[in-house]
Motif scaffolding. Structure first.
Motif, PDB file in Angstrom:
ATOM      1  N   SER A 190       0.895  -1.406   0.040  1.00 31.22           N
ATOM      2  CA  SER A 190      -0.100  -0.107  -0.036  1.00 31.22           C
ATOM      3  C   SER A 190       0.724   1.222   0.098  1.00 31.22           C
ATOM      4  N   TYR A 191       1.943   1.262   0.895  1.00 28.71           N
ATOM      5  CA  TYR A 191       2.831   2.456   0.788  1.00 28.71           C
ATOM      6  C   TYR A 191       4.259   1.980   1.049  1.00 28.71           C
ATOM      7  N   LEU A 192       5.222   2.851   0.616  1.00 28.68           N
ATOM      8  CA  LEU A 192       6.446   2.784   1.225  1.00 28.68           C
ATOM      9  C   LEU A 192       6.585   3.728   2.390  1.00 28.68           C
ATOM     10  N   TYR A 193       7.379   3.044   3.438  1.00 26.83           N
ATOM     11  CA  TYR A 193       7.498   4.167   4.596  1.00 26.83           C
ATOM     12  C   TYR A 193       8.874   4.098   5.214  1.00 26.83           C
ATOM     13  N   ILE A 194       9.187   5.138   5.730  1.00 24.84           N
ATOM     14  CA  ILE A 194      10.542   5.299   6.674  1.00 24.84           C
ATOM     15  C   ILE A 194      10.221   5.740   8.015  1.00 24.84           C
ATOM     16  N   GLU A 195      10.913   5.400   8.996  1.00 19.21           N
ATOM     17  CA  GLU A 195      10.429   5.909  10.484  1.00 19.21           C
ATOM     18  C   GLU A 195      10.994   7.215  10.688  1.00 19.21           C
ATOM     19  N   GLN A 196      10.467   8.051  11.454  1.00 21.98           N
ATOM     20  CA  GLN A 196      11.017   9.460  11.702  1.00 21.98           C
ATOM     21  C   GLN A 196      10.890   9.484  13.257  1.00 21.98           C
ATOM     22  N   PRO A 197      11.977   9.077  13.965  1.00 19.75           N
ATOM     23  CA  PRO A 197      11.983   9.133  15.325  1.00 19.75           C
ATOM     24  C   PRO A 197      12.132  10.687  15.923  1.00 19.75           C
ATOM     25  N   HIS A 198      12.519  11.608  15.195  1.00 20.51           N
ATOM     26  CA  HIS A 198      12.324  12.899  15.512  1.00 20.51           C
ATOM     27  C   HIS A 198      11.714  13.805  14.329  1.00 20.51           C
ATOM     28  N   PRO A 199      10.360  13.393  14.118  1.00 25.00           N
ATOM     29  CA  PRO A 199       9.458  14.449  13.062  1.00 25.00           C
ATOM     30  C   PRO A 199      10.030  15.528  13.012  1.00 25.00           C
ATOM     31  N   LYS A 200      10.000  15.999  11.554  1.00 27.03           N
ATOM     32  CA  LYS A 200      10.106  17.461  11.674  1.00 27.03           C
ATOM     33  C   LYS A 200       8.760  18.048  11.324  1.00 27.03           C
ATOM     34  N   GLU A 201       8.400  19.335  11.539  1.00 24.38           N
ATOM     35  CA  GLU A 201       7.373  19.953  11.587  1.00 24.38           C
ATOM     36  C   GLU A 201       6.867  20.182   9.966  1.00 24.38           C
ATOM     37  N   GLY A 202       5.680  20.067   9.670  1.00 22.70           N
ATOM     38  CA  GLY A 202       5.167  20.637   8.347  1.00 22.70           C
ATOM     39  C   GLY A 202       4.984  19.482   7.448  1.00 22.70           C
ATOM     40  N   TYR A 203       5.114  18.150   7.792  1.00 24.90           N
ATOM     41  CA  TYR A 203       5.117  17.010   6.934  1.00 24.90           C
ATOM     42  C   TYR A 203       3.940  16.241   7.393  1.00 24.90           C
ATOM     43  N   PRO A 204       3.442  15.469   6.488  1.00 23.39           N
ATOM     44  CA  PRO A 204       2.239  14.694   6.856  1.00 23.39           C
ATOM     45  C   PRO A 204       2.972  13.238   7.333  1.00 23.39           C
ATOM     46  N   TYR A 205       2.401  12.940   8.409  1.00 19.95           N
ATOM     47  CA  TYR A 205       2.800  11.510   8.910  1.00 19.95           C
ATOM     48  C   TYR A 205       1.706  10.551   9.142  1.00 19.95           C
ATOM     49  N   PHE A 206       2.218   9.294   9.395  1.00 19.56           N
ATOM     50  CA  PHE A 206       1.372   8.297   9.604  1.00 19.56           C
ATOM     51  C   PHE A 206       1.818   7.879  11.155  1.00 19.56           C
ATOM     52  N   GLN A 207       0.751   7.876  12.089  1.00 21.76           N
ATOM     53  CA  GLN A 207       1.322   7.516  13.389  1.00 21.76           C
ATOM     54  C   GLN A 207       0.061   6.425  14.256  1.00 21.76           C
ATOM     55  N   ASP A 208       0.403   5.133  13.691  1.00 24.45           N
ATOM     56  CA  ASP A 208      -0.762   4.229  13.951  1.00 24.45           C
ATOM     57  C   ASP A 208       0.136   2.858  14.458  1.00 24.45           C
ATOM     58  N   ILE A 209       1.359   2.703  14.945  1.00 24.02           N
ATOM     59  CA  ILE A 209       1.962   1.867  15.174  1.00 24.02           C
ATOM     60  C   ILE A 209       1.801   0.975  16.270  1.00 24.02           C
ATOM     61  N   LYS A 210       1.447   1.761  17.502  1.00 21.67           N
ATOM     62  CA  LYS A 210       1.457   1.330  18.822  1.00 21.67           C
ATOM     63  C   LYS A 210       0.295   0.350  18.934  1.00 21.67           C
ATOM     64  N   GLY A 211       0.609  -0.958  19.602  1.00 18.76           N
ATOM     65  CA  GLY A 211      -0.073  -1.903  19.794  1.00 18.76           C
ATOM     66  C   GLY A 211       0.551  -3.323  19.745  1.00 18.76           C
ATOM     67  N   ASP A 212      -0.203  -4.290  19.646  1.00 14.82           N
ATOM     68  CA  ASP A 212       0.369  -5.718  19.591  1.00 14.82           C
ATOM     69  C   ASP A 212       0.717  -6.021  18.113  1.00 14.82           C
ATOM     70  N   PHE A 213       2.009  -6.691  18.038  1.00 13.97           N
ATOM     71  CA  PHE A 213       2.122  -6.992  16.722  1.00 13.97           C
ATOM     72  C   PHE A 213       2.831  -8.702  16.913  1.00 13.97           C
ATOM     73  N   LEU A 214       2.562  -9.640  16.034  1.00  9.89           N
ATOM     74  CA  LEU A 214       3.113 -10.644  15.832  1.00  9.89           C
ATOM     75  C   LEU A 214       4.327 -10.428  14.787  1.00  9.89           C
ATOM     76  N   ILE A 215       5.573 -10.849  15.322  1.00 10.33           N
ATOM     77  CA  ILE A 215       6.799 -10.681  14.412  1.00 10.33           C
ATOM     78  C   ILE A 215       7.480 -11.799  14.097  1.00 10.33           C
ATOM     79  N   GLY A 216       7.816 -11.829  12.783  1.00  7.69           N
ATOM     80  CA  GLY A 216       8.747 -12.916  12.269  1.00  7.69           C
ATOM     81  C   GLY A 216       9.572 -12.702  11.260  1.00  7.69           C
TER      82      GLY A 216
END
Length: 277
Positions: A190-216
């Motif tokens: 659906s999308y490419l992404y890159i994590e932004q640990p220190h987000p800069k103001e003025g850019y549209p971001y996606f913030q919906d990662i918090k929660g439970d994840f099954l990781i493999g």
């Protein structure tokens, strides 16, 4: 001008103070950039101590990437006003370079941390983890696009990261919606992404990662990734979990650190919900 009237420096003495060889001074004289204040009847050249500052400014400008031609242009039109303007310009360039170096340092630190963390991971293990909120910068939607369009999106996304200085050193990942995963269309991202640990103001971001994840972890290229998803779905069922809204994939080991695609490692993070919740 008489050499006996004041103290002059020979070419060798002046070169030693400037920490250059005499040939550099000969060349500067030849192109009219910095000439000795005195040449006697025997052809000996002498410099004034006052010319040291001029040499140091020329050397500074060279270190900052100014061409000798541009320095010559300044020398032919020098004045307090033009010098001040030049210094302000160079200050802006230095500030920009420092910011770029600091950004690159953070990118390198992120890559070191990720690689050191990866060296401690058992890639054959599937875990259920609670991940903290993360901020992602996304590409435009890439569902159902052609291979040619995908290459264009990747190119545009990388260009955006460079121009806007949003490359954090974290891996570029892919984000896939739930409906594509349920259809088994694991590479219809659906999308490419890159994590932004220190987000800069003025850019549209996606913030919906918090929660439970099954990781493999999938070892190999995309052609066999369905086998790893099959294992993950079996674990989902065993733990009585349901698929959440998104699945995230990131390369852990790719062509940067491995010779063969059979050695690539992809981290798969499946957002999950408890059954009935």
């Amino acid at each position: 001008m008489n050499k006996k009237d004041q103290k002059f420096l020979t070419t060798g003495e002046f070169a030693k103070l400037c920490k250059v060889n005499k040939q550099t001074l000969f060349y500067y004289d030849q192109i009219g950039l910095l000439s000795p204040v005195l040449k006697d009847e025997k052809g000996y050249r002498y410099y004034s101590i006052r010319q040291l500052e001029l040499f140091f400014v020329i050397d500074l400008l060279k270190e900052l990437g100014t061409s000798l031609n541009d320095i010559q242009q300044y020398m032919q039109n020098r004045s307090p006003e033009s010098f001040l303007s030049l210094m302000y310009q160079k200050k802006e360039e230095v500030v920009k370079k420092r910011q770029e170096i600091e950004m690159k340092e953070k990118m390198i630190e992120a890559k070191i941390a990720l690689m050191e963390e990866s060296s401690q991971i058992d890639f054959n293990k599937i875990t259920l983890e609670t991940l903290p909120e993360a901020t992602l910068y996304l590409s435009r939607n890439i569902e159902n696009i052609t291979d040619e369009e995908f290459v264009e999106v990747v190119s545009d996304f990388i260009n955006e990261l460079n121009v806007s200085q949003l490359d954090t050193g974290f891996p570029i990942g892919v984000m896939t919606k739930r409906e594509q995963i349920l259809k088994g269309d694991f590479t219809n991202y659906s999308y490419l992404y890159i994590e932004q640990p220190h987000p800069k103001e003025g850019y549209p971001y996606f913030q919906d990662i918090k929660g439970d994840f099954l990781i493999g972890y999938h070892i190999g290229d995309d052609h066999t990734i369905h086998k790893t998803y099959k294992q993950l779905f079996a674990e989902l069922e065993r733990l009585d979990l349901t698929l959440g809204d998104y699945v995230f994939e990131e390369y852990i080991y790719d062509t940067v650190v491995m010779h063969y695609k059979e050695q690539y490692v992809t981290k798969i993070m499946i957002q999950v919900d408890q059954q009935g919740s």
